[in-house]
Design an enzyme around this catalytic site. Structure first.
Site, PDB file in Angstrom:
ATOM      1  N   SER A  32     120.844  85.959  37.118  1.00 14.55           N
ATOM      2  CA  SER A  32     120.952  87.315  37.671  1.00 14.55           C
ATOM      3  C   SER A  32     121.868  87.293  38.889  1.00 14.55           C
ATOM      4  CB  SER A  32     119.577  87.824  38.106  1.00 14.55           C
ATOM      5  OG  SER A  32     118.679  87.723  37.047  1.00 14.55           O
ATOM      6  N   HIS A  63     119.789  89.435  30.255  1.00 12.02           N
ATOM      7  CA  HIS A  63     120.216  88.062  29.988  1.00 12.02           C
ATOM      8  C   HIS A  63     120.682  88.016  28.535  1.00 12.02           C
ATOM      9  CE1 HIS A  63     118.121  85.975  33.508  1.00 12.02           C
ATOM     10  NE2 HIS A  63     117.953  87.269  33.665  1.00 12.02           N
ATOM     11  N   HIS A  85     113.587  80.465  30.339  1.00 11.93           N
ATOM     12  CA  HIS A  85     112.765  80.233  31.541  1.00 11.93           C
ATOM     13  C   HIS A  85     111.415  79.644  31.150  1.00 11.93           C
ATOM     14  CE1 HIS A  85     115.575  83.418  32.931  1.00 11.93           C
ATOM     15  NE2 HIS A  85     115.484  82.791  34.084  1.00 11.93           N
ATOM     16  N   TYR A  87     108.687  80.468  32.505  1.00  8.21           N
ATOM     17  CA  TYR A  87     107.679  81.551  32.505  1.00  8.21           C
ATOM     18  C   TYR A  87     107.615  82.321  31.198  1.00  8.21           C
ATOM     19  CZ  TYR A  87     111.595  84.679  33.795  1.00  8.21           C
ATOM     20  OH  TYR A  87     112.781  85.366  33.826  1.00  8.21           O
ATOM     21  N   GLU A  88     108.639  82.154  30.377  1.00  9.29           N
ATOM     22  CA  GLU A  88     108.609  82.819  29.072  1.00  9.29           C
ATOM     23  C   GLU A  88     107.647  82.113  28.116  1.00  9.29           C
ATOM     24  OE1 GLU A  88     112.818  84.425  27.905  1.00  9.29           O
ATOM     25  OE2 GLU A  88     113.119  82.738  29.247  1.00  9.29           O
ATOM     26  N   ALA A 115     118.962  83.975  40.655  1.00 10.07           N
ATOM     27  CA  ALA A 115     118.512  84.936  41.665  1.00 10.07           C
ATOM     28  C   ALA A 115     117.325  84.295  42.383  1.00 10.07           C
ATOM     29  CB  ALA A 115     118.074  86.224  40.996  1.00 10.07           C
ATOM     30  N   MET A 212     112.630  80.979  40.011  1.00 10.24           N
ATOM     31  CA  MET A 212     111.874  80.564  38.815  1.00 10.24           C
ATOM     32  C   MET A 212     112.738  79.839  37.781  1.00 10.24           C
ATOM     33  SD  MET A 212     109.759  84.105  38.302  1.00 10.24           S
ATOM     34  CE  MET A 212     109.082  85.004  39.700  1.00 10.24           C
ATOM     35  N   SER A 213     113.831  79.242  38.225  1.00 13.40           N
ATOM     36  CA  SER A 213     114.697  78.557  37.242  1.00 13.40           C
ATOM     37  C   SER A 213     115.377  77.367  37.892  1.00 13.40           C
ATOM     38  CB  SER A 213     115.747  79.537  36.705  1.00 13.40           C
ATOM     39  OG  SER A 213     116.674  79.881  37.716  1.00 13.40           O
ATOM     40  N   ASN A 236     116.442  89.428  47.188  1.00 12.40           N
ATOM     41  CA  ASN A 236     115.369  90.106  47.948  1.00 12.40           C
ATOM     42  C   ASN A 236     114.833  89.125  48.975  1.00 12.40           C
ATOM     43  OD1 ASN A 236     114.301  88.843  45.286  1.00 12.40           O
ATOM     44  ND2 ASN A 236     112.536  88.816  46.676  1.00 12.40           N
ATOM     45  N   HIS A 248     111.140  93.763  40.315  1.00  8.80           N
ATOM     46  CA  HIS A 248     112.277  93.279  39.542  1.00  8.80           C
ATOM     47  C   HIS A 248     113.441  94.264  39.681  1.00  8.80           C
ATOM     48  CE1 HIS A 248     114.369  90.884  36.639  1.00  8.80           C
ATOM     49  NE2 HIS A 248     114.403  91.838  35.721  1.00  8.80           N
TER      50      HIS A 248
HETATM   51  N1  HPA Z   1     110.462  84.945  44.013  1.00 10.47           N
HETATM   52  C1  HPA Z   1     110.657  84.201  42.917  1.00 10.47           C
HETATM   53  N2  HPA Z   1     111.709  84.342  42.131  1.00 10.47           N
HETATM   54  C2  HPA Z   1     112.632  85.266  42.466  1.00 10.47           C
HETATM   55  C3  HPA Z   1     112.480  86.078  43.609  1.00 10.47           C
HETATM   56  C4  HPA Z   1     111.322  85.910  44.419  1.00 10.47           C
HETATM   57  O1  HPA Z   1     111.133  86.585  45.444  1.00 10.47           O
HETATM   58  N3  HPA Z   1     113.559  86.899  43.648  1.00 10.47           N
HETATM   59  C5  HPA Z   1     114.337  86.588  42.571  1.00 10.47           C
HETATM   60  N4  HPA Z   1     113.773  85.599  41.856  1.00 10.47           N
END
Ligand code: HPA
Length: 278
Positions: A32, A63, A85, A87-88, A115, A212-213, A236, A248
């Site tokens: 991202s 994606h 990922h 988490y998927e 991201a 998360m990656s 963020n 998100h």
């Molecule tokens: N936490 C985890 N993963 C993320 C975040 C976050 O704040 N922002 C973008 N990916």
């Protein structure tokens, strides 16, 4: 190293070699905030992940799940738009399958992008951070399990993120008129965002950003002997650092706002890369 039926990184790489005669040494994984780099790419060929044996179908919106052969400036590159990922629900073996395929294909240098949430108080949403190191807080190591012949079991991660490639990123930042942050990326499994207490704990552990990656891919890449660089788009401020709640949507909005900078950074990195390979 089996993922689906009889797919191996070697068979996947053999499939890729049939797509194009181009043999880049550099591969870039777009996360991202970086997909806009595709607008800078002169595409020679592309193939959908669905057509590469063993490749996962990404499920997160935005994606794409496409692998491109092409040039950024004059530099031949493979560009992976989208990743699997943890988490998927994918096993680590699947999460790192594309990385291992790149190694089998002949890629020597890998740029990972993502991201992330900013933990370091000096960071702002929209900043880019060059990874100097990471903390694997995913609760799993991608090298656990059956060992593929010829690969080391115990992999040194003293310098996961290659110094030369990191310097190139900073030079690319200057050319792109961006002040790049640097820091330690802490990887969680997700997909929930963190609690403010977790972010306070991660700050104490030395993390500058959380995501998360990237970490599974970086570890697998090091096992395969690839040089790795990675960069985060701080989409963020992490939970409790920011005033409001996390969403998100905010991640996607920031990614959209800085997409041109992310694209310029990647293009300039690829251009500089050509000057260091022989
Ligand atoms: N936490 C985890 N993963 C993320 C975040 C976050 O704040 N922002 C973008 N990916």
């Amino acid at each position: 190293m089996k993922v689906s039926s009889n797919a191996t990184p070697q068979t996947a790489a053999a499939r890729l070699k049939k797509v194009s005669k181009l043999r880049p040494r550099l591969a870039i994984v777009l996360g991202s905030g970086f997909h806009h780099a595709l607008t800078e790419l002169r595409v020679a060929k592309k193939i959908s992940y669905a057509k590469i044996p063993g490749f996962p179908k990404p499920t997160v919106s935005g994606h794409a799940g496409e692998l491109y052969f092409g040039h950024l400036g004059q530099t031949p590159v493979l560009v992976l738009s989208g990743r699997a990922h943890f988490y998927e629900g994918h096993e680590m073996e699947r999460v790192t399958f594309a990385t291992r395929t790149l190694a089998a294909f002949g890629i020597t240098d890998l740029l990972l992008t993502n991201a992330a949430g900013g933990i370091n108080k000096k960071f702002h949403a929209g900043d880019f951070m060059v990874l100097t190191d990471h903390i694997n807080f995913m609760g799993a190591n991608p090298l656990r399990g059956t060992l593929q012949k010829g690969l080391p079991r115990f992999v040194d991660l003293t310098e996961t993120y290659d110094k030369k490639l990191r310097e190139l990123l900073f030079r690319a930042g200057k050319i792109s008129k961006l002040k790049l942050q640097r820091g330690v990326y802490l990887a969680v499994s997700g997909p929930s965002y963190e609690t403010p207490a977790e972010i306070r704990a991660f700050a104490k552990l030395g993390a500058d950003a959380v995501g998360m990656s990237t970490v599974p891919e970086a570890i697998a890449a090091r096992q395969c002997g690839l040089n790795v660089a990675a960069i985060s788009c701080v989409t963020n401020l992490a939970a409790g650092i920011s005033q409001g709640n996390l969403s998100h949507t905010e991640v996607l909005e920031t990614a959209e706002r800085v997409k041109k900078s992310g694209a310029a950074l990647i293009k300039n990195f690829a251009e500089l890369y050509r000057t260091i390979i022989n």
